[in-house]
Enzyme design. Structure first.
Site, PDB file in Angstrom:
ATOM      1  N   THR A 227      -5.207  12.238   7.102  1.00 30.52           N
ATOM      2  CA  THR A 227      -3.793  12.425   7.446  1.00 30.52           C
ATOM      3  C   THR A 227      -3.664  13.554   8.472  1.00 30.52           C
ATOM      4  OG1 THR A 227      -3.193  11.652   5.262  1.00 30.52           O
ATOM      5  CG2 THR A 227      -1.488  12.813   6.494  1.00 30.52           C
TER       6      THR A 227
ATOM      7  N   SER B 232      -7.371   4.865   4.537  1.00 35.15           N
ATOM      8  CA  SER B 232      -7.326   4.169   3.251  1.00 35.15           C
ATOM      9  C   SER B 232      -7.632   2.681   3.456  1.00 35.15           C
ATOM     10  CB  SER B 232      -5.941   4.300   2.605  1.00 35.15           C
ATOM     11  OG  SER B 232      -5.875   5.459   1.805  1.00 35.15           O
TER      12      SER B 232
ATOM     13  N   ASN C  36      -3.098  19.139   1.359  1.00 33.57           N
ATOM     14  CA  ASN C  36      -4.119  18.304   2.004  1.00 33.57           C
ATOM     15  C   ASN C  36      -3.785  18.060   3.478  1.00 33.57           C
ATOM     16  OD1 ASN C  36      -4.687  15.382   2.987  1.00 33.57           O
ATOM     17  ND2 ASN C  36      -6.347  15.824   1.579  1.00 33.57           N
TER      18      ASN C  36
ATOM     19  N   LYS D  60       5.080   2.389  -3.011  1.00 35.31           N
ATOM     20  CA  LYS D  60       4.939   3.802  -3.386  1.00 35.31           C
ATOM     21  C   LYS D  60       5.068   3.912  -4.894  1.00 35.31           C
ATOM     22  CE  LYS D  60       4.280   7.843  -1.415  1.00 35.31           C
ATOM     23  NZ  LYS D  60       3.530   8.107  -0.183  1.00 35.31           N
TER      24      LYS D  60
ATOM     25  N   LYS E 115       5.446   2.131   8.435  1.00 29.77           N
ATOM     26  CA  LYS E 115       4.255   2.843   8.928  1.00 29.77           C
ATOM     27  C   LYS E 115       3.051   1.913   9.118  1.00 29.77           C
ATOM     28  CE  LYS E 115       3.650   6.550   6.659  1.00 29.77           C
ATOM     29  NZ  LYS E 115       3.300   7.480   5.564  1.00 29.77           N
TER      30      LYS E 115
ATOM     31  N   LYS F  90       0.847  -1.197   0.000  1.00 34.24           N
ATOM     32  CA  LYS F  90       0.000   0.000   0.000  1.00 34.24           C
ATOM     33  C   LYS F  90       0.871   1.230   0.000  1.00 34.24           C
ATOM     34  CE  LYS F  90      -4.226   1.723   0.786  1.00 34.24           C
ATOM     35  NZ  LYS F  90      -4.098   2.635  -0.348  1.00 34.24           N
TER      36      LYS F  90
END
Ligand code: NAD
Length: 433
Positions: A193, A360, A224, A109, A97, A73
């Protein structure tokens, strides 16, 4: 953007920091071997038809770093500074993470080396769809699930989901998260976030006995993540004294009005003209550079833009009492050393910006179930995850007298190690010999 983190590139710097923490924690070579070698990386030339009829080529990357804990992810970044090394570093941090907050994902990523501000809306859509055509056999709801990152947003996620679904000739909302609500996005994802970072700061404030009304905050990167963390902090009574974006920043000692600053940025594309907060009329709002913002005398400094902005070169001039990493990798390992020596605590990115990937994950679960949750449900579950991981990090740091970053990494590494070992390691083969 520079990929240099001091003397070495950002990926080598991320690996060096990881191996230092892992050595101190006694993590075995089996696990470290897995984490030192990104599993697979795809580089593709993306051919895009421009509005004037010409053809342009852009380089796109996707790195699936490690999948011991589950499907991989991680977001997709559109930025002129994107490089293979940057994508790999970001994918490594995603691996740590997801383990820190205990969600069943490995890390990945993606990115495209492009300045999206120079593309028309249709060119941006063609580029987004070209990226998915190139990556369609590399990603998937059970394999690798992208999401937004710098200069990508929910509209782009919607195009990407649509492109993937048309290639597979089946609706596949679970292939990507951060989508518009109308296409299977989750309530609370856009703010997640920033909300996760806000929850971490609240945990810090409680433990340190900070008086919120007297706590000043500077945010670098009003996008964001930066907008939402500033908004939630302001609502809770913190004083947001500085904000910036790629064009520079604004500062007001008495505090800025976050919502008005956002309106100014949406309308004019920059923060110039952002007003002070209500009750502080007559206060002068002055323009500052990003370098000045980083050196402000504030209680909390939040880098929320790009990596490697606090290095050994400028860490000596930091005057903030706490640093909260909302961007990925804003403090380099050499910057960390200086800050540690100077006693400035850093709340690490692998926890502070994990709210995004956590919601997510919730979005993906909802997509797989074909059932959506309420905003209150999403927020409550996010709070559970973030506060539990924060407590775990804090306790370990206190007990072992290590940095908060080292504690968060150790907690994540322990979960990854358990999975790697459960999959069969050297011990298993030695037992059978
Ligand atoms: P965004 O594109 O919404 O916003 C980025 C902001 O940074 C913009 O305001 C831009 O003007 C500003 N910026 C760019 N270059 C800058 C510079 N040199 N100096 C100061 N400001 C600069 O991106 P975002 O999604 O908010 O991501 C910001 C950071 O947070 C990144 O490090 C990203 O990896 C991280 N992050 C984002 C999410 C997410 O869900 N969006 C999740 C986890 C981590």
């Amino acid at each position: 953007m520079t990929v240099k983190a001091g003397e070495q590139d950002v990926f080598q710097d991320a690996l060096a920091r990881l191996s230092q923490i892992a050595n101190d924690a006694g993590i075995g070579s089996e696990v470290m071997g897995a984490l030192a070698h990104p599993m697979e990386t795809l580089t593709a030339s993306l051919r895009v038809r421009m509005d004037d009829g010409s053809t342009q080529y852009f380089v796109g990357y996707r790195c699936r770093y490690n999948d011991a804990l589950g499907p991989t992810k991680g977001g997709i970044r559109f930025h002129p500074g994107v490089t293979l090394e940057e994508v790999q570093a970001l994918a490594l941090w995603m691996t740590i993470k997801c383990a820190v907050v205990g969600i069943p994902y490995g890390g990945a990523k993606g990115g495209v080396t492009v300045d999206p501000k120079k593309l028309s809306r249709l060119e941006l859509e063609r580029l987004s769809r070209a990226y998915i055509r190139a990556m369609s056999e590399f990603i998937g709801p059970d394999v690798d699930i992208p999401a937004p990152d710098v200069y990508t947003n929910e509209r782009i996620m919607g195009w990407m989901m649509d492109e993937y679904s048309s290639i597979l000739k089946a609706k596949k909302p679970g292939v990507i998260t951060g989508k518009p609500i109308s296409l299977g996005g989750s309530l609370g994802r856009a703010e997640a976030t920033g909300r996760g970072a806000f929850l971490c700061i609240e945990e810090l404030a409680t433990r340190k006995g900070l008086d919120r009304a007297k706590t000043s905050v500077a945010v670098q990167g009003f996008g964001n993540a930066g907008y939402f963390v500033a908004k939630f902090l302001e609502e809770q009574g913190y004083r947001i004294v500085a904000l910036s974006d790629s064009n520079g920043g604004v500062y007001a000692e008495a505090g800025l009005d976050v919502e008005s600053a956002n309106t100014v940025k949406q309308e004019s594309g920059c923060l110039e003209g952002a007003p002070p907060r209500a009750g502080a009329k007559g206060t002068v709002v002055r323009q500052i550079s990003n370098e000045e913002l980083l050196a402000l005398d504030v209680d909390i400094l939040i880098p929320a833009a790009l990596e490697a902005v606090i290095t050994a070169q400028n860490a000596g001039s930091i005057r903030a009492r706490h640093i909260v990493e909302v961007a990925n990798g804003p403090v380099t390992s050499s910057g960390d050393e200086v800050l540690n020596r100077r006693g400035i605590p850093v709340l690490p990115d692998v926890l502070c910006n994990a709210g995004g990937v956590t919601v997510s994950y919730f979005e993906w679960v909802q997509n797989l179930q074909g059932y959506s949750w309420t905003l209150d449900e999403v927020r409550a579950r996010l709070k559970d995850k973030i506060t539990a991981a924060f407590a775990e990090m804090w306790q370990l740091a206190q007990r072992e007298r290590i940095t908060l970053r080292a504690a968060a990494y150790r907690n994540g590494l322990r979960r990854i190690a358990n999975a790697v070992e459960a999959l069969g390691t050297r011990d298993y083969f030695l037992d059978g010999a």
